[in-house]
Scaffold this motif. Structure first.
Motif, PDB file in Angstrom:
ATOM      1  N   THR A   1      -5.325  -1.652  11.045  1.00 21.65           N
ATOM      2  CA  THR A   1      -3.925  -1.546  11.473  1.00 21.65           C
ATOM      3  C   THR A   1      -3.795  -1.868  12.963  1.00 21.65           C
ATOM      4  O   THR A   1      -4.782  -1.847  13.710  1.00 21.65           O
ATOM      5  CB  THR A   1      -3.374  -0.121  11.264  1.00 21.65           C
ATOM      6  OG1 THR A   1      -4.138   0.785  12.065  1.00 21.65           O
ATOM      7  CG2 THR A   1      -3.456   0.292   9.803  1.00 21.65           C
ATOM      8  N   THR A   2      -2.558  -2.086  13.389  1.00 22.57           N
ATOM      9  CA  THR A   2      -2.302  -2.331  14.804  1.00 22.57           C
ATOM     10  C   THR A   2      -2.630  -1.088  15.617  1.00 22.57           C
ATOM     11  O   THR A   2      -2.942  -1.190  16.804  1.00 22.57           O
ATOM     12  CB  THR A   2      -0.842  -2.737  15.028  1.00 22.57           C
ATOM     13  OG1 THR A   2       0.002  -1.804  14.357  1.00 22.57           O
ATOM     14  CG2 THR A   2      -0.585  -4.132  14.482  1.00 22.57           C
TER      15      THR A   2
ATOM     16  N   THR B   1       1.327   4.254   0.385  1.00 22.42           N
ATOM     17  CA  THR B   1       0.938   5.555   0.943  1.00 22.42           C
ATOM     18  C   THR B   1       1.645   5.712   2.283  1.00 22.42           C
ATOM     19  O   THR B   1       1.109   6.317   3.202  1.00 22.42           O
ATOM     20  CB  THR B   1      -0.581   5.601   1.185  1.00 22.42           C
ATOM     21  OG1 THR B   1      -0.932   4.512   2.075  1.00 22.42           O
ATOM     22  CG2 THR B   1      -1.369   5.458  -0.091  1.00 22.42           C
TER      23      THR B   1
ATOM     24  N   ILE C   1       4.320  -3.744   7.797  1.00 25.78           N
ATOM     25  CA  ILE C   1       3.343  -4.621   8.457  1.00 25.78           C
ATOM     26  C   ILE C   1       3.893  -5.160   9.774  1.00 25.78           C
ATOM     27  O   ILE C   1       4.953  -5.790   9.818  1.00 25.78           O
ATOM     28  CB  ILE C   1       2.935  -5.782   7.535  1.00 25.78           C
ATOM     29  CG1 ILE C   1       2.277  -5.227   6.259  1.00 25.78           C
ATOM     30  CG2 ILE C   1       1.983  -6.737   8.261  1.00 25.78           C
ATOM     31  CD1 ILE C   1       2.092  -6.246   5.166  1.00 25.78           C
TER      32      ILE C   1
ATOM     33  N   GLN D   1       3.812   2.579  17.602  1.00 26.04           N
ATOM     34  CA  GLN D   1       2.631   3.399  17.331  1.00 26.04           C
ATOM     35  C   GLN D   1       2.711   4.651  18.196  1.00 26.04           C
ATOM     36  O   GLN D   1       2.946   4.557  19.406  1.00 26.04           O
ATOM     37  CB  GLN D   1       1.344   2.622  17.659  1.00 26.04           C
ATOM     38  CG  GLN D   1       1.121   1.402  16.780  1.00 26.04           C
ATOM     39  CD  GLN D   1       0.938   1.752  15.323  1.00 26.04           C
ATOM     40  OE1 GLN D   1       0.221   2.698  14.981  1.00 26.04           O
ATOM     41  NE2 GLN D   1       1.611   1.022  14.453  1.00 26.04           N
TER      42      GLN D   1
ATOM     43  N   ASP E   1       0.875  -1.176   0.000  1.00 29.30           N
ATOM     44  CA  ASP E   1       0.000   0.000   0.000  1.00 29.30           C
ATOM     45  C   ASP E   1       0.912   1.226   0.000  1.00 29.30           C
ATOM     46  O   ASP E   1       1.397   1.642   1.045  1.00 29.30           O
ATOM     47  CB  ASP E   1      -0.880  -0.044   1.266  1.00 29.30           C
ATOM     48  CG  ASP E   1      -1.678   1.236   1.458  1.00 29.30           C
ATOM     49  OD1 ASP E   1      -1.823   2.008   0.486  1.00 29.30           O
ATOM     50  OD2 ASP E   1      -2.158   1.473   2.580  1.00 29.30           O
TER      51      ASP E   1
HETATM   52  N1  ARG Z   1       2.226  -1.135  11.183  1.00 27.17           N
HETATM   53  C1  ARG Z   1       0.808  -1.028  11.094  1.00 27.17           C
HETATM   54  C2  ARG Z   1       0.167  -2.382  10.909  1.00 27.17           C
HETATM   55  O1  ARG Z   1       0.776  -3.318  10.538  1.00 27.17           O
HETATM   56  C3  ARG Z   1       0.346  -0.069  10.007  1.00 27.17           C
HETATM   57  C4  ARG Z   1       0.819  -0.375   8.632  1.00 27.17           C
HETATM   58  C5  ARG Z   1       0.139   0.501   7.603  1.00 27.17           C
HETATM   59  N2  ARG Z   1       0.799   0.386   6.331  1.00 27.17           N
HETATM   60  C6  ARG Z   1       0.425   1.041   5.216  1.00 27.17           C
HETATM   61  N3  ARG Z   1       1.121   0.875   4.122  1.00 27.17           N
HETATM   62  N4  ARG Z   1      -0.620   1.821   5.226  1.00 27.17           N
HETATM   63  O2  ARG Z   1      -0.981  -2.592  11.098  1.00 27.17           O
END
Ligand code: ARG
Length: 272
Positions: A166-167, A57, A116, A137, A55
């Motif tokens: 998301t986390t 972004t 991720i 976070q 993704d």
């Molecule tokens: N690290 C978080 C998760 O794994 C957010 C990742 C969001 N990544 C993105 N490309 N929007 O849930």
């Protein structure tokens, strides 16, 4: 009697035919789902491409440059994995909500990288590589924190934004909601940022390295506020049980040994 026997025979014939048809259908379905994506090193080598779902972004891990090309820290690591497998990297943009984990479990992509986070829940349906980046976070507020947002001191009555699936969303629901915060879920992270800027929400939860990057790209607009919500690790994501994870781990070890990993950190990630 004759008629009954006749109908019975016909029914028997019909159900035998149905069984053969459904067996054939299952075979077709199974071969479609296998060819849709490769689960193994052998299959990736055979088709000559490693399909990366991402993704884009999420600077500095994956984002579109001014030339429209998807680039970033994750992309360079995926390229190294493809290189070591002797195949081409194909980048397939997928929204985060569809990427984790459906794009991987359905075989639409061979690997997902998108900052991720490795979690035990996700690890029940996909296989992660070794951790490749330590993250966290954090809370993003408008510059100067006009909404006076603090964590953990006070969140009661505040509206906090999160990106769907998301986390950050999981942590907010577990720890902020019980303390009286309202959680607002965005599919698109940029929409959350716009609401922080306009003061519609008190804070937005995001990944620390992306927030540092934002602060550098858009100086004077955003700040981090409060303590870290939760520390976490990023991993590459593969179909459950795929031997591609071990191949990726070998590449990660090679990059670390050779110093290339450190070079990629220096190239992409804003140290704060
Ligand atoms: N690290 C978080 C998760 O794994 C957010 C990742 C969001 N990544 C993105 N490309 N929007 O849930």
């Amino acid at each position: 009697m004759g008629l009954v026997r006749n109908v019975g025979r016909r029914l028997n014939r019909y159900s035998g035919w149905m069984k053969r048809l459904s067996a054939a259908l299952l075979l077709v379905l199974a071969s479609i789902s296998c060819s849709a994506g490769a689960a193994s090193v052998a299959e990736v080598k055979k088709k000559g491409t490693l399909v990366l779902g991402t993704d884009p972004t999420f600077a500095p891990f994956e984002f579109k440059g001014s030339d429209g090309q998807v680039q970033g820290f994750d992309i360079d690591i995926a390229r190294a994995v493809a290189h070591d497998l002797g195949v081409r990297l194909e980048i397939r943009p997928v929204g985060f909500g569809a990427l984790m984990p459906q794009a991987v479990t359905s075989g639409r992509v061979d690997v997902a990288m998108s900052g991720i986070t490795i979690t035990p829940e996700r690890a029940t349906v996909v296989t992660f590589s070794q951790p490749y980046y330590r993250s966290a976070q954090v809370f993003i507020v408008r510059s100067g924190n006009p909404g006076k947002f603090t964590w953990p001191a006070d969140v009661k009555g505040k509206t906090v934004g999160v990106q769907a699936n998301t986390t950050g969303q999981y942590a907010a629901e577990q720890t902020l909601k019980p303390r009286g915060a309202t959680i607002k879920v965005y599919d698109d992270f940029a929409a959350g940022l716009a609401d922080v800027r306009s003061g519609r929400i008190a804070a937005l939860i995001g990944d620390a390295p992306t927030v540092n990057d934002l602060k550098k790209r858009l100086p004077g607009q955003f700040d981090k506020a409060g303590a870290v919500l939760v520390a976490e690790d990023y991993g590459m994501v593969f179909r459950k049980g795929s031997d591609l994870a071990a191949a990726a781990n070998r590449t990660l070890a090679r990059l670390k040994r050779s110093g290339e990993y450190q070079k990629l950190l220096n190239k992409w990630i804003v140290q704060k």
